[in-house]
Design a protein around this motif. Structure first.
Motif, mmCIF file in Angstrom:
data_model
loop_
_atom_site.group_PDB
_atom_site.id
_atom_site.type_symbol
_atom_site.label_atom_id
_atom_site.label_comp_id
_atom_site.label_asym_id
_atom_site.label_seq_id
_atom_site.Cartn_x
_atom_site.Cartn_y
_atom_site.Cartn_z
ATOM 1 N N VAL A 6 117.729 26.993 11.994
ATOM 2 C CA VAL A 6 118.335 26.144 13.023
ATOM 3 C C VAL A 6 118.376 26.874 14.359
ATOM 4 O O VAL A 6 118.038 26.320 15.406
ATOM 5 N N LEU A 7 118.801 28.136 14.323
ATOM 6 C CA LEU A 7 118.983 28.895 15.559
ATOM 7 C C LEU A 7 117.667 29.309 16.196
ATOM 8 O O LEU A 7 117.543 29.313 17.425
ATOM 9 N N LEU A 8 116.673 29.669 15.366
ATOM 10 C CA LEU A 8 115.452 30.255 15.901
ATOM 11 C C LEU A 8 114.699 29.326 16.846
ATOM 12 O O LEU A 8 114.297 29.759 17.940
ATOM 13 N N PRO A 9 114.466 28.045 16.498
ATOM 14 C CA PRO A 9 113.744 27.188 17.448
ATOM 15 C C PRO A 9 114.473 27.042 18.787
ATOM 16 O O PRO A 9 113.838 27.039 19.843
ATOM 17 N N ILE A 10 115.803 26.928 18.735
ATOM 18 C CA ILE A 10 116.573 26.812 19.978
ATOM 19 C C ILE A 10 116.463 28.085 20.802
ATOM 20 O O ILE A 10 116.202 28.059 22.010
ATOM 21 N N ALA A 11 116.667 29.221 20.118
ATOM 22 C CA ALA A 11 116.589 30.510 20.814
ATOM 23 C C ALA A 11 115.203 30.728 21.400
ATOM 24 O O ALA A 11 115.051 31.180 22.546
ATOM 25 N N SER A 76 99.827 30.612 6.972
ATOM 26 C CA SER A 76 100.683 30.124 8.055
ATOM 27 C C SER A 76 100.283 30.790 9.364
ATOM 28 O O SER A 76 99.985 31.981 9.398
ATOM 29 N N PRO A 77 100.275 30.046 10.448
ATOM 30 C CA PRO A 77 99.865 30.621 11.736
ATOM 31 C C PRO A 77 100.917 31.578 12.280
ATOM 32 O O PRO A 77 102.009 31.687 11.742
ATOM 33 N N GLY A 78 100.553 32.264 13.346
ATOM 34 C CA GLY A 78 101.523 33.133 13.998
ATOM 35 C C GLY A 78 102.706 32.336 14.503
ATOM 36 O O GLY A 78 102.544 31.224 15.015
ATOM 37 N N GLY A 79 103.882 32.888 14.356
ATOM 38 C CA GLY A 79 105.076 32.186 14.794
ATOM 39 C C GLY A 79 105.347 32.419 16.273
ATOM 40 O O GLY A 79 104.797 33.329 16.898
ATOM 41 N N THR A 80 106.190 31.572 16.847
ATOM 42 C CA THR A 80 106.542 31.727 18.258
ATOM 43 C C THR A 80 107.316 33.021 18.515
ATOM 44 O O THR A 80 107.389 33.484 19.649
ATOM 45 N N THR A 81 107.873 33.620 17.468
ATOM 46 C CA THR A 81 108.537 34.913 17.614
ATOM 47 C C THR A 81 107.563 35.968 18.129
ATOM 48 O O THR A 81 107.963 36.925 18.806
ATOM 49 N N ALA A 82 106.273 35.801 17.816
ATOM 50 C CA ALA A 82 105.265 36.760 18.267
ATOM 51 C C ALA A 82 105.222 36.847 19.780
ATOM 52 O O ALA A 82 104.991 37.932 20.346
ATOM 53 N N ASN A 83 105.448 35.733 20.469
ATOM 54 C CA ASN A 83 105.445 35.742 21.925
ATOM 55 C C ASN A 83 106.542 36.641 22.469
ATOM 56 O O ASN A 83 106.347 37.383 23.429
ATOM 57 N N LEU A 84 107.706 36.589 21.837
ATOM 58 C CA LEU A 84 108.831 37.414 22.274
ATOM 59 C C LEU A 84 108.546 38.894 22.035
ATOM 60 O O LEU A 84 108.748 39.727 22.925
ATOM 61 N N TYR A 85 108.081 39.232 20.849
ATOM 62 C CA TYR A 85 107.788 40.632 20.541
ATOM 63 C C TYR A 85 106.713 41.178 21.475
ATOM 64 O O TYR A 85 106.784 42.323 21.929
ATOM 65 N N SER A 86 105.698 40.369 21.765
ATOM 66 C CA SER A 86 104.650 40.791 22.677
ATOM 67 C C SER A 86 105.230 41.056 24.069
ATOM 68 O O SER A 86 104.881 42.043 24.728
ATOM 69 N N HIS A 87 106.120 40.203 24.494
ATOM 70 C CA HIS A 87 106.782 40.363 25.788
ATOM 71 C C HIS A 87 107.591 41.655 25.837
ATOM 72 O O HIS A 87 107.537 42.405 26.817
ATOM 73 N N MET A 232 100.925 41.251 17.353
ATOM 74 C CA MET A 232 102.125 40.444 17.120
ATOM 75 C C MET A 232 101.775 39.037 16.639
ATOM 76 O O MET A 232 102.433 38.480 15.759
ATOM 77 N N GLU A 233 100.713 38.469 17.202
ATOM 78 C CA GLU A 233 100.324 37.115 16.804
ATOM 79 C C GLU A 233 99.842 37.072 15.363
ATOM 80 O O GLU A 233 100.176 36.162 14.602
ATOM 81 N N ILE A 234 99.037 38.060 14.963
ATOM 82 C CA ILE A 234 98.487 38.110 13.613
ATOM 83 C C ILE A 234 99.499 38.703 12.639
ATOM 84 O O ILE A 234 99.528 38.365 11.456
ATOM 85 N N GLY A 235 100.349 39.606 13.125
ATOM 86 C CA GLY A 235 101.286 40.311 12.247
ATOM 87 C C GLY A 235 102.583 39.591 11.988
ATOM 88 O O GLY A 235 103.321 39.966 11.077
#
Length: 289
Positions: A6-11, A76-87, A232-235
């Motif tokens: 619930v929290l992750l998509p909002i965050a 499963s594809p890379g998650g949107t969390t990868a964008n944050l870690y890359s940043h 990050m995208e692949i991992g």
């Protein structure tokens, strides 16, 4: 549904807006001008990682249901969390956003294909999986819409966007820490059983995914920032998506165990990888990568 789900998509929607504040159209044109990093990352996602996961599953001799759960995670594809870690760790965020968008489209076809082939190969008792177009639409909404709004704000209020760069990065790290804590607390009663069943194989798969994501582009002479983005995208796989598919669409909660275990471990393995990569010195790379 878990608290993290619930929290992750909002965050992430909030974080993606912050990332958009630091992006300009030129960043995406650069990705198109040098497509090597994108092609390598997508090949790793679609071809290499499922093969690696299959080898690990056969090596560990997992029961059929858990074996299919692992293959579902790999597909499963890379998650949107990868964008944050890359940043946070110096990756090319524009490349991450591009890869996440393309990966989401590809997953509409590749995720059902790999999962259904795995169900047949391992003989697991589960139904068949159709094309998950609605999940791809959700990823697009979470990733692209906030980024576009952030980029528009940057174009209109450039000075404000530049002032917000550091505060947004700090806020993103705090939000990520809160999500990690929420994930661990939510699964606290189950963590012991999860780790016993698939802890080692999910840990190895996470480490191998991160390593492949970084070193495949680097060996192909891709730039370091793009390689970090690929790492990050692949991992970082979209564990929330694979849990939803296993427990919801296939109605098999045991099949979701690998993704649930990975969903906790990957926060830590990706962070360790990020710190290690940030500590590495830049190496010269051929132009045009």
């Amino acid at each position: 549904m878990s608290l993290a789900a619930v929290l992750l998509p909002i965050a992430l929607a909030v974080i993606m807006f912050g990332l958009g504040l630091g992006l300009a159209p030129a960043d995406f044109r650069r990705v198109l001008q040098y497509p090597k990093a994108s092609v390598i990352a997508l090949a790793c996602q679609v071809l290499v990682l499922p093969a690696v996961c299959l080898a690990l599953v056969l090596l560990f001799g997992l029961p059929p249901v858990l074996a299919v759960g692992m293959m579902l995670l790999a597909a499963s594809p890379g998650g949107t969390t990868a964008n944050l870690y890359s940043h946070l760790f110096g990756g090319d965020v524009a490349l991450n956003v591009t890869l996440t968008a393309i990966n989401s489209v590809l997953a509409v076809f590749t995720l059902p294909l790999i999962t259904n082939l795995s169900i047949g190969f391992f003989g697991a008792e589960a139904g068949t999986l159709g094309l998950q177009f609605d999940k791809s639409v959700q990823v697009f909404a979470i990733v692209l819409v906030p980024v576009a709004i952030g980029m528009l704000a940057r174009a209109r209020f450039t000075a404000f966007a530049e002032r917000m760069h550091t505060p947004v990065k700090i806020t993103s790290a705090v939000i990520l820490a809160l999500v990690i804590v929420a994930s661990v607390l939510q699964e606290l009663d189950n963590i012991g059983g999860y780790i016993r069943d698939v802890g080692l194989i999910t840990l190895l798969f996470s480490v191998v995914s991160l390593a492949v994501g970084y070193w495949a582009p680097r060996l192909a002479r891709v730039g370091r920032r793009q390689a970090i983005a690929s790492c990050m995208e692949i991992g970082i796989h979209n564990a929330t998506l694979s849990i939803t598919v296993a427990a919801g669409l296939l109605a098999n909660t045991q099949m979701a165990i690998p993704s649930a275990t990975y969903g906790v471990l990957m926060f830590f393995t990706a962070a360790v990888a990020g710190f290690l990569l940030r500590a590495r010195k830049e190496e010269p790379v051929a132009a045009g990568s």
